[in-house]
Write a protein that holds these residues in place. Structure first.
Motif, PDB file in Angstrom:
ATOM      1  N   ASN A  44       0.928  -1.278  -0.284  1.00 34.11           N
ATOM      2  CA  ASN A  44      -0.038  -0.138  -0.102  1.00 34.11           C
ATOM      3  C   ASN A  44       0.872   1.123  -0.001  1.00 34.11           C
ATOM      4  OD1 ASN A  44      -2.282  -1.490  -0.112  1.00 34.11           O
ATOM      5  ND2 ASN A  44      -2.677  -1.208   1.959  1.00 34.11           N
ATOM      6  N   ALA A  45       2.209   1.395   0.348  1.00 37.94           N
ATOM      7  CA  ALA A  45       2.847   2.332   0.592  1.00 37.94           C
ATOM      8  C   ALA A  45       3.349   2.604  -0.771  1.00 37.94           C
ATOM      9  CB  ALA A  45       4.072   2.109   1.283  1.00 37.94           C
ATOM     10  N   MET A  46       3.626   1.488  -1.510  1.00 34.06           N
ATOM     11  CA  MET A  46       4.270   1.597  -2.890  1.00 34.06           C
ATOM     12  C   MET A  46       3.117   2.171  -3.677  1.00 34.06           C
ATOM     13  SD  MET A  46       7.337   0.837  -3.299  1.00 34.06           S
ATOM     14  CE  MET A  46       7.336   1.776  -1.382  1.00 34.06           C
ATOM     15  N   MET A  47       1.841   1.868  -3.549  1.00 31.04           N
ATOM     16  CA  MET A  47       0.676   2.431  -4.374  1.00 31.04           C
ATOM     17  C   MET A  47       0.471   3.799  -3.823  1.00 31.04           C
ATOM     18  SD  MET A  47      -3.198   1.043  -3.887  1.00 31.04           S
ATOM     19  CE  MET A  47      -3.491   1.321  -2.169  1.00 31.04           C
ATOM     20  N   LEU A  48       0.535   4.385  -2.658  1.00 33.26           N
ATOM     21  CA  LEU A  48       0.602   5.908  -2.331  1.00 33.26           C
ATOM     22  C   LEU A  48       1.764   6.661  -2.851  1.00 33.26           C
ATOM     23  CD1 LEU A  48      -0.344   5.505   1.420  1.00 33.26           C
ATOM     24  CD2 LEU A  48      -1.603   6.617  -0.304  1.00 33.26           C
ATOM     25  N   LEU A  49       2.810   5.652  -3.324  1.00 32.37           N
ATOM     26  CA  LEU A  49       3.896   6.398  -3.850  1.00 32.37           C
ATOM     27  C   LEU A  49       3.984   6.354  -5.227  1.00 32.37           C
ATOM     28  CD1 LEU A  49       6.720   5.530  -1.275  1.00 32.37           C
ATOM     29  CD2 LEU A  49       5.566   7.763  -1.448  1.00 32.37           C
ATOM     30  N   GLY A  50       2.859   5.783  -6.025  1.00 28.16           N
ATOM     31  CA  GLY A  50       2.721   5.696  -7.289  1.00 28.16           C
ATOM     32  C   GLY A  50       3.584   4.583  -8.040  1.00 28.16           C
ATOM     33  N   LYS A  51       3.974   3.594  -7.319  1.00 29.87           N
ATOM     34  CA  LYS A  51       4.531   2.561  -8.029  1.00 29.87           C
ATOM     35  C   LYS A  51       3.857   1.291  -8.019  1.00 29.87           C
ATOM     36  CE  LYS A  51       8.582   4.805  -7.110  1.00 29.87           C
ATOM     37  NZ  LYS A  51       9.193   5.467  -8.231  1.00 29.87           N
ATOM     38  N   VAL A  52       2.693   1.154  -7.600  1.00 30.15           N
ATOM     39  CA  VAL A  52       1.852   0.118  -7.802  1.00 30.15           C
ATOM     40  C   VAL A  52       0.593   0.446  -8.022  1.00 30.15           C
ATOM     41  CG1 VAL A  52       0.550  -1.828  -6.476  1.00 30.15           C
ATOM     42  CG2 VAL A  52       3.290  -1.486  -6.218  1.00 30.15           C
ATOM     43  N   TYR A  88       3.743  12.171   1.758  1.00 29.68           N
ATOM     44  CA  TYR A  88       4.259  11.593   3.112  1.00 29.68           C
ATOM     45  C   TYR A  88       3.519  10.493   3.667  1.00 29.68           C
ATOM     46  CZ  TYR A  88       5.128  12.480   8.005  1.00 29.68           C
ATOM     47  OH  TYR A  88       5.528  12.532   9.378  1.00 29.68           O
ATOM     48  N   THR A  89       2.353  10.405   3.723  1.00 32.26           N
ATOM     49  CA  THR A  89       1.601   9.186   4.200  1.00 32.26           C
ATOM     50  C   THR A  89       2.496   8.081   3.347  1.00 32.26           C
ATOM     51  OG1 THR A  89      -0.567  10.410   4.345  1.00 32.26           O
ATOM     52  CG2 THR A  89      -0.508   7.982   4.219  1.00 32.26           C
ATOM     53  N   GLY A  90       2.669   8.084   2.362  1.00 32.63           N
ATOM     54  CA  GLY A  90       3.315   6.894   1.477  1.00 32.63           C
ATOM     55  C   GLY A  90       4.496   6.307   2.408  1.00 32.63           C
TER      56      GLY A  90
END
Length: 203
Positions: A16-24, A142-144
């Protein structure tokens, strides 16, 4: 059993972090959210059913549902293309409940690292509320990053310590964890504010 579930909470937070950072892609992340969400509902149910009515065991297992329902909510929302506001406001409920579990671990169980971990989860779910419930797109990156750090420090590493019998509920470990996170999150905040914003995703 709960420590096994905690390991996979780390996995879903990482994705989910990778999703928030635009990687997934969101739909790609949905599947793992559903798997881990189901695990985090089945696990406490089994623990509670086999607890023989023991209040301490039931209390310890009850908090797991907060995360199971979060991940199921996220997974279904991603696949169905739903608004993020529902899971955002549910995240506020989780953040408030986590404070109670933090106090319970600190003053009743005397498990000081997990008291800090529950406080960290309250902070993280508050960020989810701000981003998903209130539409604070400026906090998405930041949340990511906070989600990525917490995946390891509040889930994966504690899970492996528990599984290998190396976990200690000592106050020293709690202070170290709190100190590392304060420094890390402060540094990430400064870095995130200097980085161009991007479109937010689901948590």
């Amino acid at each position: 059993m709960a420590s096994v579930g905690l390991l996979y909470v780390g996995a879903v937070l990482f994705v989910n972090a990778m999703m928030l950072l635009g990687k997934v892609d969101g739909r790609a992340a949905a599947i793992l959210n559903l798997f881990v969400g189901a695990l985090q509902v089945v696990t406490p149910t089994v623990i509670i059913v086999t607890a023989g009515g023991d209040p301490a065991t039931i209390m310890g297992a009850s908090g797991i549902y907060l995360f199971g329902f979060t991940y199921l909510y996220v997974g279904i929302g991603l696949l169905a293309g739903l608004s993020t506001t529902g899971v955002g406001w549910f995240s506020l409920f989780v953040a408030i409940a986590a404070l109670v579990y933090a106090a319970h671990n600190a003053f009743t169980v005397r498990d000081y690292p997990f008291a800090v971990i529950w406080l960290l989860w309250s902070f993280l779910w508050t960020l989810f509320f701000l981003v998903l419930g209130l539409g604070r797109e400026d906090l998405a990156r930041y949340t990511g990053w906070v989600t990525l750090v917490q995946a390891w420090l509040t889930a994966v590493i504690p899970a492996f310590l528990l599984l290998t019998g190396r976990y200690s509920p000592s106050a020293l470990y709690a202070l170290i964890l709190a100190g590392v996170c304060v420094v890390a999150f402060g540094g990430l905040w400064m870095t995130a504010r200097r980085t161009p914003e991007r479109e937010p995703s689901h948590a």
